[in-house]
Design an enzyme around this catalytic site. Sequence first.
Site, mmCIF file in Angstrom:
data_model
loop_
_atom_site.group_PDB
_atom_site.id
_atom_site.type_symbol
_atom_site.label_atom_id
_atom_site.label_comp_id
_atom_site.label_asym_id
_atom_site.label_seq_id
_atom_site.Cartn_x
_atom_site.Cartn_y
_atom_site.Cartn_z
ATOM 1 N N ASP A 44 35.888 -5.762 12.736
ATOM 2 C CA ASP A 44 35.105 -6.478 12.689
ATOM 3 C C ASP A 44 35.438 -7.688 12.283
ATOM 4 O O ASP A 44 35.408 -8.811 13.186
ATOM 5 C CB ASP A 44 34.020 -6.898 11.519
ATOM 6 C CG ASP A 44 34.205 -6.626 10.477
ATOM 7 O OD1 ASP A 44 35.992 -6.800 9.926
ATOM 8 O OD2 ASP A 44 33.911 -7.075 9.375
ATOM 9 N N SER A 45 37.613 -7.936 12.388
ATOM 10 C CA SER A 45 38.353 -8.829 12.598
ATOM 11 C C SER A 45 37.830 -8.881 14.082
ATOM 12 O O SER A 45 38.926 -10.372 14.951
ATOM 13 C CB SER A 45 40.055 -8.044 12.294
ATOM 14 O OG SER A 45 40.075 -6.981 13.214
ATOM 15 N N ASP A 83 33.285 -0.652 12.362
ATOM 16 C CA ASP A 83 32.855 -1.949 11.429
ATOM 17 C C ASP A 83 31.584 -1.998 11.634
ATOM 18 O O ASP A 83 30.489 -2.151 11.972
ATOM 19 C CB ASP A 83 33.626 -3.053 11.253
ATOM 20 C CG ASP A 83 35.148 -2.758 10.301
ATOM 21 O OD1 ASP A 83 35.252 -2.063 9.051
ATOM 22 O OD2 ASP A 83 36.034 -3.114 10.661
ATOM 23 N N LYS A 113 32.982 2.142 8.996
ATOM 24 C CA LYS A 113 33.802 1.973 8.111
ATOM 25 C C LYS A 113 32.387 0.581 6.930
ATOM 26 O O LYS A 113 32.529 0.136 8.102
ATOM 27 C CB LYS A 113 35.097 0.913 8.574
ATOM 28 C CG LYS A 113 36.054 0.329 7.394
ATOM 29 C CD LYS A 113 37.021 0.492 8.254
ATOM 30 C CE LYS A 113 37.494 -0.533 8.509
ATOM 31 N NZ LYS A 113 37.431 -2.178 7.525
ATOM 32 N N GLU A 115 32.920 -2.033 3.267
ATOM 33 C CA GLU A 115 33.629 -2.971 2.624
ATOM 34 C C GLU A 115 33.082 -2.166 1.346
ATOM 35 O O GLU A 115 31.916 -2.672 1.256
ATOM 36 C CB GLU A 115 33.848 -4.048 2.919
ATOM 37 C CG GLU A 115 34.477 -4.297 4.271
ATOM 38 C CD GLU A 115 35.430 -6.176 4.363
ATOM 39 O OE1 GLU A 115 34.886 -6.929 3.283
ATOM 40 O OE2 GLU A 115 35.394 -5.995 5.471
ATOM 41 N N GLU A 181 43.147 -2.202 1.547
ATOM 42 C CA GLU A 181 43.972 -3.300 2.332
ATOM 43 C C GLU A 181 44.588 -4.261 1.480
ATOM 44 O O GLU A 181 44.128 -4.843 -0.043
ATOM 45 C CB GLU A 181 42.957 -3.897 2.865
ATOM 46 C CG GLU A 181 43.411 -5.652 3.661
ATOM 47 C CD GLU A 181 42.823 -6.031 4.915
ATOM 48 O OE1 GLU A 181 41.869 -5.699 4.803
ATOM 49 O OE2 GLU A 181 43.035 -7.127 5.037
HETATM 50 O O1 KIV Z 1 38.422 -5.883 11.147
HETATM 51 C C1 KIV Z 1 39.870 -4.685 10.690
HETATM 52 O O2 KIV Z 1 40.389 -5.112 11.527
HETATM 53 C C2 KIV Z 1 40.196 -4.101 9.483
HETATM 54 C C3 KIV Z 1 41.806 -3.843 9.385
HETATM 55 C C4 KIV Z 1 41.981 -4.511 8.680
HETATM 56 C C5 KIV Z 1 41.183 -2.590 8.326
HETATM 57 O O3 KIV Z 1 38.812 -3.998 9.088
#
Ligand code: KIV
Length: 264
Positions: A44-45, A83, A113, A115, A181
């Site tokens: 989600d980055s 994510d 994934k 968090e 992280e």
């Molecule tokens: O969203 C992302 O890029 C991430 C990584 C930094 C692990 O969760």
Amino acid sequence: MSKWTPARIRALKGKDPFATVTVFDYTSALFADRAGLPYLLVGDSLGMTVLGHPSTLQVTMEVMLHHTAAVMRGVKTSMAVADLPFLSYQVSDDLAVQNAGRLLQEAGADAVKLEGGAERAPLIKRMVQNGIPVTGHIGLTPQSVKQIGYQVQGKSPEAAAKLKADALALQDAGAFSLVLEACPSDLATEITEALDIPTIGIGAGAGCDAQVLVYHDLLGLFPDMKPKFVKQYAQLGTQTSAALKQYAEEVKNRQFPGSEHCYS
Ligand code: KIV
């Protein structure tokens, strides 16, 4: 080479470290798949790198479905993990399972994934029981930026003990891998040694089973943004700017298109 699966990723535990990368679209997925990376993360980055938002908080399920589907069209042998975005799994476990399922069913993701620490263990257990492979994510969790900022986590003995307990709880819940992280390298190594599942580090030192970097960071697409944990393996930002400037210049000077680019 046959397609990577969560079981095959899990079996890499304790072997040579492996590289993973975030990808956000068809093109980046194609490159990462061709480079032979086993595990790709539709992170989600992308909210920041691709969409220009200030954080990951603005990313929605619809956005993740759209980008994950594009990534899946670019992969052949890599597996891709999507994510779960902010508010897609925090409101209720029912909604969380449904949203995780949508990433698999509608976008074709191989896993999801999410968090959070031990508090997410019951949810992860339920997802896994329903056939949804899960990667956990602890340490600096960007969806909690308003609460914890972008700070290294696990620095005090109490915080370190909590991170380790969180890692074990997520493994026990059935996560097949765990992102660590921004935490001290010694702690990440200790957690890695305590787990039977691979740890995927970002800013967590060399003791992890795998490393992950954001695509735009490792390719140097934003030359001025270079946090300590990033190594730029190319300077695509500088090269892209130079190429676009040269193109503009050549059109202005009537150098492009040349006769070789024209139909007679
Ligand atoms: O969203 C992302 O890029 C991430 C990584 C930094 C692990 O969760």
